[in-house]
Design an enzyme around this catalytic site. Structure first.
Site, mmCIF file in Angstrom:
data_model
loop_
_atom_site.group_PDB
_atom_site.id
_atom_site.type_symbol
_atom_site.label_atom_id
_atom_site.label_comp_id
_atom_site.label_asym_id
_atom_site.label_seq_id
_atom_site.Cartn_x
_atom_site.Cartn_y
_atom_site.Cartn_z
ATOM 1 N N ASP A 48 38.924 30.923 44.636
ATOM 2 C CA ASP A 48 39.293 31.725 45.791
ATOM 3 C C ASP A 48 40.766 31.569 46.160
ATOM 4 O O ASP A 48 41.505 32.540 46.333
ATOM 5 C CB ASP A 48 38.434 31.221 46.950
ATOM 6 C CG ASP A 48 37.976 32.353 47.811
ATOM 7 O OD1 ASP A 48 37.954 32.173 49.031
ATOM 8 O OD2 ASP A 48 37.656 33.426 47.261
ATOM 9 N N CYS A 51 48.633 39.140 35.251
ATOM 10 C CA CYS A 51 48.548 38.340 36.455
ATOM 11 C C CYS A 51 47.350 37.410 36.269
ATOM 12 O O CYS A 51 46.617 37.539 35.293
ATOM 13 C CB CYS A 51 48.381 39.218 37.698
ATOM 14 S SG CYS A 51 46.697 39.796 38.000
ATOM 15 N N CYS A 64 44.129 39.393 35.706
ATOM 16 C CA CYS A 64 44.001 40.435 34.684
ATOM 17 C C CYS A 64 42.819 40.152 33.778
ATOM 18 O O CYS A 64 42.128 41.054 33.321
ATOM 19 C CB CYS A 64 45.276 40.532 33.838
ATOM 20 S SG CYS A 64 46.572 41.542 34.577
ATOM 21 N N CYS A 119 13.771 33.732 43.794
ATOM 22 C CA CYS A 119 12.413 33.330 43.393
ATOM 23 C C CYS A 119 12.417 32.164 42.422
ATOM 24 O O CYS A 119 11.494 31.357 42.406
ATOM 25 C CB CYS A 119 11.656 34.523 42.791
ATOM 26 S SG CYS A 119 12.605 35.422 41.586
#
Lengths: 609, 319
Positions: free
Chosen positions: A72, A110, A113, A125
């Site tokens: 992230d 980048c 990419c 489940c």
């Protein structure tokens, strides 16, 4: 924003035992100044995603070097570097493996990419009813049982905590996880145990259909595992007033001293009950707000024990505390040596960037087993991917059931998770349908909250098949368009999220990739279920090929064979550093090493730390 | 090896690496003793790595006083005149190194490397030599090979933006995982003397030019009685001549050892810190593998050149 932990000290050598708990940025700065006093270092003890680190902040720099531990944050920085036009040197290590990559806007790919796999999720489940691997049991123990017993009770949870016990008709809707007024810890513990390992399994077995093609689990009741009364009695620590919560340990008080041992079913059951008891007696204040922390000994013991009993029930091999902790905590193995190698390579690339030696940038891969005699393999960076939705602004397509799917699911699963957007703004044409931010007016916030709970087709500006949504993040200077296509049905097993994002990857990457590793527990919002966990036997596989004509799509610059041997100016310290390509293809001893990006022969599963 | 378990402190500190090589390997490491001679920038990186990894003990040998150059490549040398007065490189580094891991015993041995005999070397499981004369390296390797105890031998040298590691594990038996089985493998390492004596025309055609270039420089320093690393650009013509003689004697073309590379190695006698980190890292890993008995060892030379970025293993033996 990280602080120093003991387990960092085997490799993060700027830190000492006495620094545990302090800010990494600040301590690192002080340590470096000790051996290099006259340089300018500013330490920011903060999250790199904070708004203060905007494009203008990044523009101050000639190069950015990343040492982040989660996908992230890396994507976020990638976008900011693109927006600021600042070259980025990325890197990662896992055990003996590592890599360094250079990203320069307009010149190379980048960071996004080539899509990086997002952390693995499991179908609900599988976790709640039909586990087949130990990791499923860990996820169950951590995100269902632990969360239910010690976490926020108001959260949705798939654990069945109701008993349709005919003899207790008045307690039909009782939540068994709540301790009854007259119940002591031991009784409560046994009741929980019997419910989740005995009753719930019996209940599941009553549905014949589920088990037609599967091995049936065995219900486990405490009386069968620990038949002697008093066998579950508390260990020796009981009467001591333990104020240091981090030393609270069920296993130790039971005499189980080695975290590498795999306990028996009976031992696991004792640990389960003892840990539960210790939480209730010594850490009552934590109950109701606890989230799993791999450095919390008691939490790890509880999750290990619970996962093991469940595993035993389903005929899955049990694991030691050490192994369980690694899986539950997404622990990435790491050593000083690989980190030193990668650090050196990072500096070498950074120097090239500062010298504007564009042709000499390399992506370097550090492998455990030599490939063509090489332990360190340099590869020329690829040109930007013209289909990259980040740096080439390629539009994406989302297949989703617009009648049933709520906007909230799009925001969580697609915008934040898959697209890595931090502060999303979602528009339908010129209409804002969602925003985040501190400076929004109350009625806007309320409006968006309402929108989140609506199905796409029910939004004030209805989103249906053919609609194009625009997703933006001002801080990342990121913008992307998503074409919505309506689809009625999705496969529960293969498409557990109930929607499919296309164009994110070249077609071949759509096979599910088995990777998930981040040192911190990964970033799914609490209502996401189940959370992510690492599969401990993943490895990097890099296939190196030399025939350049097998590349599909992206044109790549190959190294020139002519010798360019311009004068190398000496740096301040009298060190000669090549700032030119020099001889890279010498015929016999310098073969060009080339990596395939977009071809079905390459399987590249990369673990990033 | 007793069945003692790791202490709680060790388990906590070494958690992330135990997840790679296991408890047994960690234990073996903690019982290993190393002699390290010549505190170069690369050696210092190496020492940092093995101390962090939890080696049993490290003995440092380097009587030289601290110089400006040392300050620029050696991060164990504090920037404090007072602390450096009258102390040897080994002493200064020893002080700093101790801080990295209180469970590792770090000490200093005074005197000359070439004066060490077998009895002293017997105290160690491995000897690692930074820059030293070829004669000294050859002698020490020879002694190690004659002892009844197995002593692993390593040398490392970095010049300009290049680095070279040599490994001698004598007869090394280890378990390799082939598919699902554990296969016992044996490597026969040549001594340093044997390795460099392999005629160059018998080596594979794609052996890196860095190997040959380092041998030419090595011979040059020996012939001229130079302290290792004390070369300059002015030496190039003598070195070119020596190159010519060696290539002729070994029946290979002089073009295999480019002028440009020789010049770089002659001029760039100061180490380049990122290369120290890289080569010191690889060396650290090799020593850990050899002492813990876990992992495929490198045989027998490793080369790195930041100019092309490749890290290459060369097997220089007469087989």
């Amino acid at each position: 924003m990280d602080t120093i932990e003991v387990s960092n000290l085997n490799r993060q050598f700027l830190f000492r035992q006495c620094h545990v708990g302090q800010s990494k940025a600040k301590v690192a700065r002080e340590a470096v100044l000790k051996f290099r006093p006259n340089i300018n270092i500013t330490a920011h003890h903060a999250n790199v995603k904070n708004s203060e680190f905007n494009v203008d902040f990044f523009k101050q720099f000639n190069v950015v070097l990343n040492g982040l531990d989660n996908l992230d944050a890396r994507r976020h920085v990638n976008r900011l570097c693109l927006a600021a036009g600042v070259p980025l040197v990325e890197s990662g290590t896992t055990g003996f493996l590592g890599q360094v990559t250079v990203h320069v806007k307009g010149q190379t790919e980048c960071y996004e990419c080539q899509p990086k796999p997002t952390p693995k999720t499991y179908p609900v489940c599988t976790i709640t009813s039909t586990p087949t691997k130990f990791v499923h049991c860990i996820v169950w123990a951590k995100d269902l049982l632990f969360a239910k017993l010690f976490g926020d009770r108001t959260q949705d949870n798939d654990l069945n905590v109701h008993s349709a016990d005919a003899t207790n008709s008045s307690k039909n809707n009782e939540d068994i996880s709540v301790q009854r007024d007259d119940e002591d810890c031991e009784k409560y513990g046994k009741r929980i145990y019997d419910h989740v390992f005995g009753y719930n399994i019996d209940l599941a077995l009553s549905n014949e259909e589920t088990w037609k093609n599967r091995n049936k689990p065995k219900p486990i009741y405490i009386k069968d595992v620990l038949p002697e009364p008093g066998m579950h009695q508390n260990g020796t620590n009981n009467t001591l007033d333990i104020t240091d919560k981090s030393s609270l340990s069920a296993m130790h008080s039971l005499g189980l001293m080695n975290p590498q041992d795999t306990w028996t079913l009976a031992e696991n059951s004792k640990v389960f009950l003892e840990a539960l008891s210790l939480f209730l007696k010594k850490r009552e204040k934590d109950i109701g707000s606890l989230s799993f922390d791999k450095d919390d000994q008691l939490s790890v013991e509880f999750v290990t024990a619970a996962a093991n009993v469940r595993a035993a029930s389903f005929g899955i091999p049990m694991h030691s505390l050490f192994e369980s902790k690694g899986i539950a905590g997404n622990i990435v193995h790491a050593i000083a040596t690989t980190n030193a190698v990668i650090a050196g390579l990072i500096v070498i690339e950074a120097i090239k960037v500062l010298k504007n030696a564009a042709n000499s940038f390399r992506m370097t891969y550090c492998v455990e087993h030599p490939l063509k005699k090489m332990l360190l393999m340099p590869v020329e960076p690829f040109e930007p991917n013209k289909s990259c939705y980040v740096c080439s602004e390629m539009p994406l397509t989302l297949e989703v059931n617009t009648h049933k799917t709520k906007l909230r699911e799009i925001v969580e699963k697609i915008v934040k998770n898959k697209l890595g957007v931090n502060l999303p703004i979602i528009m339908h044409g010129s209409t804002l349908i969602f925003e985040t931010g501190d400076d929004l007016e109350e009625d806007m916030v309320a409006n968006y909250a309402l929108n989140l709970e609506k199905a796409l087709c029910d939004l004030p500006s209805p989103v249906t098949s053919g609609t194009v949504l625009t997703v933006e993040d001002f801080q990342q200077e990121f913008t992307c368009s998503i074409n919505i296509t309506h689809r009625e049905e999705f496969d529960d097993e293969k498409e557990p999220e109930g929607m499919v994002l296309l164009g994110l990857t070249p077609d071949l990457y759509e096979k599910p990739s088995k990777v998930a590793t981040t040192e911190e527990s990964t970033s799914m919002a609490p209502q996401e279920k189940p959370a992510t966990v690492s599969d401990s036997d993943d490895e990097i596989e890099i296939v190196v090929l030399e025939e350049s004509n097998r590349f599909a799509g992206s044109k790549r610059k190959l190294v020139e064979t002519s010798i360019t041997n311009s004068h190398d100016p000496k740096g301040k310290d009298g060190i000669n550093v090549a700032n030119d390509v020099g001889k890279l293809d010498d015929g016999h001893d310098d073969e060009v090493v080339v990596m395939k990006a977009c071809n079905e022969d390459v399987r590249k599963k990369a673990k990033l730390v | 090896m007793g069945k003692e378990e790791l202490t709680a402190q060790e388990t906590a500190l070494y958690d992330r690496q135990i997840r790679i090589w296991g408890v047994d390997a960690q234990r073996r490491l903690s019982k290993s003793h190393i002699l390290v001679a010549g505190m170069t920038g690369t050696i210092v990186e190496f020492c940092k790595n093995i101390v962090l990894a939890g080696i049993g003990s490290v003995v440092l040998l380097d009587d030289r006083l601290v110089t400006r150059e040392a300050l620029s490549v050696n991060f164990l040398v504090p920037n404090d005149e007072e602390k450096l007065k009258g102390r040897s490189l080994a002493e200064v580094c020893c002080n700093s190194l101790k801080d990295f891991n209180s469970m590792v015993h770090v000490s200093v041995e005074k005197g000359d490397l070439s004066a060490l005999d077998g009895e002293i070397l017997d105290k160690f499981d491995a000897v690692v030599i930074g820059r030293a004369s070829f004669a000294t390296k050859k002698t020490i390797d020879g002694i190690c090979r004659k002892r009844s105890k197995k002593i692993a031998f390593f040398t490392v040298d970095c010049r300009d933006s290049c680095g070279e590691i040599f490994v001698d594990l004598q007869n090394y038996v280890y378990n390799q995982k082939k598919n699902d089985d554990n296969v016992e493998c044996q490597f026969h390492y040549p001594s340093l003397e044997e390795a460099v004596a392999v005629p160059w025309n018998r080596l594979p055609k794609n052996v890196t030019k860095l190997y040959f270039a380092m041998r030419v420089i090595e011979r040059f320093e020996a012939a001229e009685g130079r302290i290792p690393g004390e070369t300059t650009a002015a030496d190039i013509s003598s070195v070119q001549q020596l190159r010519g003689e060696l290539c002729k004697a070994n029946s290979i073309n002089e073009s295999r050892i480019p002028d440009e590379l020789l010049k770089r190695l002659l001029e760039g006698t100061r180490e380049h810190p990122p290369v120290c980190a890289i080569v010191g890292g690889i060396l650290g890993q090799e020593v850990i593998k050899a002492l813990s008995g876990k992992g495929n060892p490198l045989k027998n030379f490793f080369f790195f050149d930041a100019k092309d970025g490749k890290g290459i293993i060369e097997d220089i033996s007469s087989l």
